[in-house]
Design an enzyme around this catalytic site. Structure first.
Site: not given
Ligand code: GLN
Length: 540
Positions: A13, A191, A222, A351, A378, A382, A504, A506
């Protein structure tokens, strides 16, 4: 009808399938085609909203309020398009919908099975997302061979026999590991993973090889031979100087032309100028002077937790021809107070939960008292309100009811509409809401207009009851969502740059159009960097 490009992953991954998919999208868009991208996430969560950022990176929020994987952020940034809930298909969402159709009696008499019911549901979603586009790119999360992704791969397989052969192609992103002991690149894992894909019935048309070393002609031959693709369809993807260089790397090997040929498509134009000039600016910015920006949060072990934020700041840096030197300050760590003295601008990001909350509030105090440019996002807004209430309004026990239900001064409180919410998933105030900006405020000056729309993800808000008291002492509310009377932005008078927002920003910054708030914040931080050293001692 749209043509489909499936992007699968093999061997391991984190190969950058999302970046590959987005890069292919950018190239095809440059040919004048309309392109959309869909992510299939094989997990059982209905959406990413209930996952901790430390597990999966940030939760990206779309205009229409979907809580998604961060890859959707790349899609928006690379393609300069706006995606939504149709662009994310999770196994949880698919199963939830099939099971509720079964309960409604829609499959009466039938045994409901993975094939065809789950796969049909997946394909319906592919078609829904593809409406109106020339090309739909579908990235299948996970690695070929995982149990979880099988229904998605099966649905992808069926797309070729279901339609004309030239309407669907498959790109497999794989790893060519390098063994330093024998100084060799190994093709065997590739492969095997292509064989695995074949067992499922998918024949890849293009193989994108992630590699640390350049692939020789021999190695490419290959791979081509064992994987039954032409040699030019073996594309090398070395580690790039930045993710934004990837379209260029793929283009040089003709991936776009091969795709156009395989899908029998004609180029409408070639318009790549804007992208390549962004990449040149990005390359140049590495040699420029730096401005030091602190991100004071608690998810500092996994930088992907703040992906869009970092990207937005970098994009603003490039627009202002400056390098950003990030310092990720863990506000739970005692050294953070020493580190924060050295920075030119401070961001307190979003957060959840009370871990590190006092550290964040102290950080705001430092920025406020020392005239350091400050951007609160956010939870960051606060914290700014709590800090101001405690230290300027002298309400020493002021807090958010998220952290102290019994505080005598609920300066941040749960929104009215949230009070009856019982289920956690998908129930926050999510997506784009309008915000009216106060005339002659810093906010209005920055955006250059009086109404904006930004994306939200929260349950708590600055309690409007304290708006007037704060304003009297210099913390004015400069943005408001009028319909529900929700304060969306606050800013300090008598401070060079102190702005905090409930949304947000961003999520809406793009490489080709950096966000005005980040732009302005970086400009203020550059100014600050020229005067630092004259700052008061840090005392909190
Ligand atoms: N925890 C806060 C709320 O729910 C802030 C959320 C955030 O920063 N995204 O309102």
């Amino acid at each position: 009808m749209s043509k489909f490009i499936f992007v699968t992953g093999g061997v391991v991954s984190s190969l950058g399938k999302g970046i590959t998919a987005a890069s292919v999208g950018r190239l095809l868009k440059s040919h004048g085609l309309s392109v959309t991208i869909v992510k299939c996430d094989p997990y059982i969560n209905v959406d990413a909203g209930t996952m901790a950022p430390l597990q999966h990176g940030e939760v990206f929020v779309t205009d229409d309020g979907a809580e998604t994987d961060l890859d959707l952020g790349y899609y928006e940034r690379f393609l300069d398009i706006t995606v939504g809930r149709d662009n994310i298909i999770t196994a949880g969402k698919v199963y939830q919908s099939v099971i509720s159709k079964e309960r409604e009696g829609k499959y009466l008499g039938q045994t409901v099975q993975v094939i065809p019911h789950i796969t049909n549901e997946i394909k319906e979603r592919f078609f829904k997302a593809s409406k109106g586009y020339d090309i739909t790119i579908i990235e299948i999360g996970g690695t070929v061979g995982d149990i979880e992704s099988l229904p998605f791969l099966e649905a992808a397989r069926q797309m070729r026999p279901d339609r004309n052969h030239n309407d669907t192609i498959y790109i497999h992103v794989t790893l060519i590991p390098y063994l330093s002991s024998s100084d060799e690149l190994k093709t065997k894992p590739t492969q095997h993973s292509v064989n695995k894909l074949r067992e499922i019935g998918i024949d890849p048309d293009i193989i994108v090889c992630r590699t640390e070393k350049s692939l020789s002609r021999e190695i490419k031959n290959k791979i081509a031979l064992f994987c039954s693709v032409p040699q030019e369809a073996v594309i090398e993807a070395p580690n790039a100087p930045s993710i934004y260089h990837v379209p260029d790397i793929l283009k040089k090997q003709g991936i776009n032309e091969q795709i156009m040929m395989l899908l029998r498509l004609r180029s409408k134009k070639w318009d790549y100028e804007e992208w390549s000039s962004y990449v040149s600016k990005l390359t140049e910015s590495a040699n420029r002077p730096s401005v030091k920006i602190a991100i004071a949060g608690k998810y500092t072990q996994l930088k992907d937790s703040y992906k869009s934020l970092v990207e937005a700041l970098e994009q603003a840096g490039i627009a202002n021809e400056i390098n950003i030197d990030f310092s990720f300050l863990d506000v739970q760590h005692k050294n953070f107070q020493t580190d924060i003295k050295k920075v030119d601008g401070i961001v307190v990001p979003g957060g959840f939960g009370d871990r590190g909350i006092e550290g964040k509030i102290d950080t705001v105090k430092f920025a406020r008292e020392n005239n350091i440019p400050f951007l609160g996002i956010c939870l960051g807004m606060q914290c700014a309100v709590i800090e101001f209430a405690r230290n300027v309004l002298n309400l020493k026990k002021a807090h958010s009811t998220e952290f102290n239900k019994k505080t005598p001064h609920k300066v941040v409180d749960i929104m009215e509409a949230q009070k009856t919410v019982k289920e956690k998933g998908g129930t926050m105030r999510l997506g784009a809401y309008s915000c009216a900006l106060k005339p002659s405020s810093l906010a209005k000056k920055i955006y250059g207009k009086s109404a904006i729309k930004e994306r939200h993800r929260h349950r708590y808000e600055f309690n409007p009851k304290y708006m007037t008291a704060c304003a009297k002492k210099g913390l004015i509310t400069s943005g408001i969502h009028k319909k529900m009377n929700l304060p969306e932005m606050v800013e300090l008078k008598n401070h060079p740059w102190f702005l905090a927002v409930q949304f947000h920003p961003e999520f809406k910054s793009r490489p080709l159009s950096s966000h005005p708030l980040f732009d302005s914040f970086i400009r203020a931080s550059i100014k600050q960097s020229k005067t630092s050293g004259k700052r008061k001692e840090f005392k909190i």
